[in-house]
Design a protein around this motif. Structure first.
Motif, short mmCIF file in Angstrom:
data_model
loop_
_atom_site.label_atom_id
_atom_site.label_comp_id
_atom_site.label_asym_id
_atom_site.label_seq_id
_atom_site.Cartn_x
_atom_site.Cartn_y
_atom_site.Cartn_z
N GLU A 50 0.84 -1.20 0.00
CA GLU A 50 0.00 0.00 0.00
C GLU A 50 0.87 1.25 0.00
N PRO A 51 0.35 2.39 -0.49
CA PRO A 51 1.09 3.66 -0.40
C PRO A 51 1.24 4.08 1.07
N GLY A 85 2.79 8.96 10.44
CA GLY A 85 2.76 8.18 9.21
C GLY A 85 1.34 7.67 8.97
N TYR A 86 1.02 7.40 7.71
CA TYR A 86 -0.35 6.97 7.39
C TYR A 86 -0.35 6.06 6.17
N TRP A 87 -1.14 5.01 6.23
CA TRP A 87 -1.43 4.18 5.07
C TRP A 87 -2.86 3.68 5.19
N THR A 88 -3.44 3.34 4.03
CA THR A 88 -4.81 2.82 4.00
C THR A 88 -4.91 1.74 2.93
N ARG A 89 -5.80 0.80 3.17
CA ARG A 89 -6.10 -0.26 2.21
C ARG A 89 -7.61 -0.24 1.99
N ASP A 90 -8.03 -0.10 0.79
CA ASP A 90 -9.44 -0.13 0.37
C ASP A 90 -10.37 0.69 1.25
N SER A 91 -9.93 1.82 1.74
CA SER A 91 -10.67 2.80 2.55
C SER A 91 -11.33 2.23 3.80
N ALA A 92 -11.22 0.95 4.06
CA ALA A 92 -11.81 0.36 5.26
C ALA A 92 -10.75 -0.03 6.28
N ASN A 93 -9.52 -0.20 5.86
CA ASN A 93 -8.43 -0.57 6.75
C ASN A 93 -7.35 0.50 6.67
N LYS A 179 8.47 -1.19 5.53
CA LYS A 179 8.27 0.10 4.87
C LYS A 179 9.54 0.52 4.15
N VAL A 180 9.36 1.11 2.96
CA VAL A 180 10.44 1.74 2.20
C VAL A 180 9.86 3.04 1.68
N TYR A 181 10.57 4.15 1.95
CA TYR A 181 10.05 5.43 1.47
C TYR A 181 11.18 6.40 1.16
N LEU A 182 10.87 7.36 0.29
CA LEU A 182 11.77 8.40 -0.17
C LEU A 182 11.14 9.74 0.15
N GLY A 183 11.98 10.78 0.20
CA GLY A 183 11.41 12.09 0.44
C GLY A 183 12.45 13.19 0.43
N VAL A 184 12.04 14.34 0.92
CA VAL A 184 12.91 15.51 1.01
C VAL A 184 12.96 15.95 2.47
#
Length: 188
Positions: A50-51, A85-93, A179-184
């Motif tokens: 998930e994003p 931090g935040y993530w969601t799966r199918d707007s219910a989870n 988790k793997v993420y990129l940013g500034v």
């Protein structure tokens, strides 16, 4: 949950405007004592990817009046880092993380390597199927994490970063989140 996302977005927007204003006052050659990181990437909470979105505010521990060259010679620098931090799966989870990390940074001229550990509260919204009935649940769970990362300095006031981490969430359906993420990161 929509209120949580809105609050997260407003906090992020206010933090970005504060960091941009602080960059205008940043003096070349001084050590940045604070950093605001905004990132996006992927989380694997088990079964799907998930994003993932995150924001963190890094605060240097120890003496704040040293040059970058002095810190590079001395080795590891310590930081405390509140984060969301935040993530969601199918707007219910979904999972909204509010936590704090202890980060060690090994500085080099244009690249910094980091490693750290942290703890936080995961505010979970999820659905549970009980026979033919689908129930919506909310719960708070404690989690810990281990992470490593790299910052590539683009200017004296900004760097691009990448982080890999593992979160272990107590009693969650899928207790491990990779988790793997990129940013500034804006420093001031």
């Amino acid at each position: 949950m929509k209120a949580r996302v809105l609050a997260l977005a407003v906090a992020g927007a206010l933090s970005v405007s504060a960091a941009v204003e602080a960059q205008e006052d940043y003096e070349e050659g001084t050590v940045a004592n604070y950093g605001l990181a905004l990132g996006a990437g992927l989380v694997d909470p088990g079964g799907s990817t998930e994003p993932y979105y995150t924001a963190a505010f890094r605060i240097r521990l120890g003496d704040h009046d040293r040059s970058r060259e002095d810190l590079e010679r001395e080795g590891i620098q310590g930081f405390i880092e509140p984060e969301v931090g935040y993530w969601t799966r199918d707007s219910a989870n979904s999972d909204l993380l509010v936590g704090v990390n202890l980060i060690g940074v090994v500085p080099f001229h244009r690249v910094d390597y980091s490693f750290g550990v942290g703890a936080g509260v995961h505010l979970l919204d999820f659905t549970v199927q009980d026979g033919p009935t689908i129930l919506e649940e909310s719960d708070e769970r404690v989690g810990v994490n281990a992470q490593f990362g790299i910052d590539l300095h683009m200017t004296d006031a900004a760097s691009l970063f990448g982080v890999g981490r593992i979160d272990l969430v107590e009693g969650a359906v899928e207790e491990q989140q990779n988790k793997v993420y990129l940013g500034v990161r804006f420093v001031f």
